[in-house]
Write a protein that holds these residues in place. Structure first.
Motif, PDB file in Angstrom:
ATOM      1  N   THR A 290       0.956   7.070   5.026  1.00 61.41           N
ATOM      2  CA  THR A 290       1.567   7.034   3.705  1.00 61.41           C
ATOM      3  C   THR A 290       2.011   5.611   3.368  1.00 61.41           C
ATOM      4  O   THR A 290       1.795   5.136   2.257  1.00 61.41           O
ATOM      5  CB  THR A 290       2.759   8.004   3.630  1.00 61.41           C
ATOM      6  OG1 THR A 290       2.312   9.315   3.968  1.00 61.41           O
ATOM      7  CG2 THR A 290       3.373   8.021   2.251  1.00 61.41           C
ATOM      8  N   GLY A 291       2.603   4.932   4.336  1.00 58.91           N
ATOM      9  CA  GLY A 291       3.009   3.544   4.111  1.00 58.91           C
ATOM     10  C   GLY A 291       1.840   2.644   3.789  1.00 58.91           C
ATOM     11  O   GLY A 291       1.922   1.796   2.890  1.00 58.91           O
ATOM     12  N   LYS A 292       0.736   2.825   4.489  1.00 60.64           N
ATOM     13  CA  LYS A 292      -0.450   2.014   4.213  1.00 60.64           C
ATOM     14  C   LYS A 292      -0.987   2.313   2.822  1.00 60.64           C
ATOM     15  O   LYS A 292      -1.346   1.406   2.076  1.00 60.64           O
ATOM     16  CB  LYS A 292      -1.531   2.267   5.253  1.00 60.64           C
ATOM     17  CG  LYS A 292      -2.758   1.392   5.049  1.00 60.64           C
ATOM     18  CD  LYS A 292      -3.781   1.689   6.099  1.00 60.64           C
ATOM     19  CE  LYS A 292      -5.021   0.846   6.040  1.00 60.64           C
ATOM     20  NZ  LYS A 292      -5.402   0.228   4.843  1.00 60.64           N
ATOM     21  N   GLY A 293      -1.025   3.582   2.467  1.00 62.63           N
ATOM     22  CA  GLY A 293      -1.515   3.945   1.135  1.00 62.63           C
ATOM     23  C   GLY A 293      -0.642   3.379   0.027  1.00 62.63           C
ATOM     24  O   GLY A 293      -1.149   2.831  -0.957  1.00 62.63           O
ATOM     25  N   PHE A 294       0.671   3.517   0.177  1.00 57.17           N
ATOM     26  CA  PHE A 294       1.583   2.967  -0.828  1.00 57.17           C
ATOM     27  C   PHE A 294       1.496   1.449  -0.866  1.00 57.17           C
ATOM     28  O   PHE A 294       1.481   0.848  -1.941  1.00 57.17           O
ATOM     29  CB  PHE A 294       3.026   3.381  -0.549  1.00 57.17           C
ATOM     30  CG  PHE A 294       3.365   4.742  -1.052  1.00 57.17           C
ATOM     31  CD1 PHE A 294       3.106   5.114  -2.352  1.00 57.17           C
ATOM     32  CD2 PHE A 294       3.968   5.661  -0.212  1.00 57.17           C
ATOM     33  CE1 PHE A 294       3.422   6.367  -2.820  1.00 57.17           C
ATOM     34  CE2 PHE A 294       4.295   6.923  -0.661  1.00 57.17           C
ATOM     35  CZ  PHE A 294       4.024   7.281  -1.975  1.00 57.17           C
ATOM     36  N   GLY A 295       1.463   0.838   0.300  1.00 55.35           N
ATOM     37  CA  GLY A 295       1.387  -0.618   0.346  1.00 55.35           C
ATOM     38  C   GLY A 295       0.132  -1.135  -0.324  1.00 55.35           C
ATOM     39  O   GLY A 295       0.176  -2.098  -1.109  1.00 55.35           O
ATOM     40  N   GLU A 296      -0.991  -0.502  -0.047  1.00 54.71           N
ATOM     41  CA  GLU A 296      -2.240  -0.936  -0.661  1.00 54.71           C
ATOM     42  C   GLU A 296      -2.224  -0.703  -2.170  1.00 54.71           C
ATOM     43  O   GLU A 296      -2.676  -1.549  -2.937  1.00 54.71           O
ATOM     44  CB  GLU A 296      -3.411  -0.180  -0.039  1.00 54.71           C
ATOM     45  CG  GLU A 296      -4.748  -0.686  -0.527  1.00 54.71           C
ATOM     46  CD  GLU A 296      -5.896  -0.074   0.243  1.00 54.71           C
ATOM     47  OE1 GLU A 296      -6.897   0.258  -0.390  1.00 54.71           O
ATOM     48  OE2 GLU A 296      -5.773   0.080   1.469  1.00 54.71           O
ATOM     49  N   ALA A 297      -1.670   0.419  -2.596  1.00 58.13           N
ATOM     50  CA  ALA A 297      -1.602   0.698  -4.035  1.00 58.13           C
ATOM     51  C   ALA A 297      -0.706  -0.321  -4.745  1.00 58.13           C
ATOM     52  O   ALA A 297      -1.049  -0.793  -5.843  1.00 58.13           O
ATOM     53  CB  ALA A 297      -1.084   2.118  -4.268  1.00 58.13           C
ATOM     54  N   VAL A 298       0.411  -0.658  -4.130  1.00 58.61           N
ATOM     55  CA  VAL A 298       1.313  -1.644  -4.735  1.00 58.61           C
ATOM     56  C   VAL A 298       0.646  -3.019  -4.801  1.00 58.61           C
ATOM     57  O   VAL A 298       0.714  -3.704  -5.829  1.00 58.61           O
ATOM     58  CB  VAL A 298       2.652  -1.709  -3.957  1.00 58.61           C
ATOM     59  CG1 VAL A 298       3.478  -2.910  -4.355  1.00 58.61           C
ATOM     60  CG2 VAL A 298       3.444  -0.422  -4.166  1.00 58.61           C
ATOM     61  N   LEU A 299      -0.005  -3.422  -3.715  1.00 58.75           N
ATOM     62  CA  LEU A 299      -0.686  -4.721  -3.717  1.00 58.75           C
ATOM     63  C   LEU A 299      -1.811  -4.756  -4.734  1.00 58.75           C
ATOM     64  O   LEU A 299      -2.014  -5.776  -5.422  1.00 58.75           O
ATOM     65  CB  LEU A 299      -1.207  -5.050  -2.309  1.00 58.75           C
ATOM     66  CG  LEU A 299      -0.127  -5.369  -1.278  1.00 58.75           C
ATOM     67  CD1 LEU A 299      -0.741  -5.561   0.092  1.00 58.75           C
ATOM     68  CD2 LEU A 299       0.658  -6.611  -1.693  1.00 58.75           C
ATOM     69  N   ASN A 300      -2.562  -3.678  -4.842  1.00 56.51           N
ATOM     70  CA  ASN A 300      -3.628  -3.635  -5.853  1.00 56.51           C
ATOM     71  C   ASN A 300      -3.058  -3.726  -7.251  1.00 56.51           C
ATOM     72  O   ASN A 300      -3.627  -4.380  -8.119  1.00 56.51           O
ATOM     73  CB  ASN A 300      -4.449  -2.332  -5.706  1.00 56.51           C
ATOM     74  CG  ASN A 300      -5.400  -2.406  -4.533  1.00 56.51           C
ATOM     75  OD1 ASN A 300      -5.759  -3.471  -4.063  1.00 56.51           O
ATOM     76  ND2 ASN A 300      -5.815  -1.225  -4.065  1.00 56.51           N
TER      77      ASN A 300
END
Length: 176
Positions: free
Chosen positions: A161-171
């Protein structure tokens, strides 16, 4: 997933009812309920593991969308794992309270009969039993098993979940 989830929640409610009505809880031997609980918790743990895989689907989505929150919100349904435990926990609480009431009644009798031979020994034994009953668990899970479930399921969920949120925020921030 929704169809399976509905069936599993129904199964959990059935096990909660069975646990409340058809199991005999003993306050000092909660391990007698462990086979029942394993059967009750397996379907819920399956749903937990499927929900834990949801954040992997976030990796394929370009950017932050409203449905990105669906997976993390669905993981709140993990509380459903505790549904099957409601019945046995209530039974264990009732059994413990009944045993404590019996010990309290015997303590009153033992206090009155303390002048008799061996009255002090009986009083001491009843006091020790009361303390042991007060410390008896009311949740029919062993702590090592609970810790293992949390480690096996919470760590992967948190990292995915952290990776998904982090990637979405960075994108979203960098327009990728």
């Amino acid at each position: 997933m929704m169809q399976t989830g509905a069936l599993v929640v129904g199964n959990a409610q059935l096990f909660a009812a069975l646990g409340a009505q058809a199991t005999r809880a003993a306050p000092l031997t909660p391990e007698r309920l462990h086979p029942f609980l394993r059967a009750a918790l397996r379907p819920m743990l399956l749903i937990m593991s499927l929900l834990a895989a949801y954040p992997l689907m976030l990796l394929a989505q370009p950017g932050w969308q409203a449905d990105t929150l669906l997976g993390p919100a669905a993981t709140l349904a993990l509380a459903a794992v505790w549904f099957p435990l409601r019945g046995p926990a209530a039974g264990m609480r009732r059994a413990r309270d009944a045993a404590l009431a019996r010990v309290e009644a015997q303590l009153a009798d033992a206090w009155d009969g303390m002048a008799q031979e061996r009255g002090a020994e009986r009083l001491e034994a009843l006091l020790a039993l009361r303390v042991r009953l007060q410390r008896a668990p009311i949740l029919p899970l062993a702590v090592p098993g609970l810790v293992r479930v949390v480690l096996y399921l919470a760590l992967p969920m948190a990292t995915w979940t952290g990776k998904g949120f982090g990637e979405a925020v960075l994108n979203r921030l960098f327009g990728g």
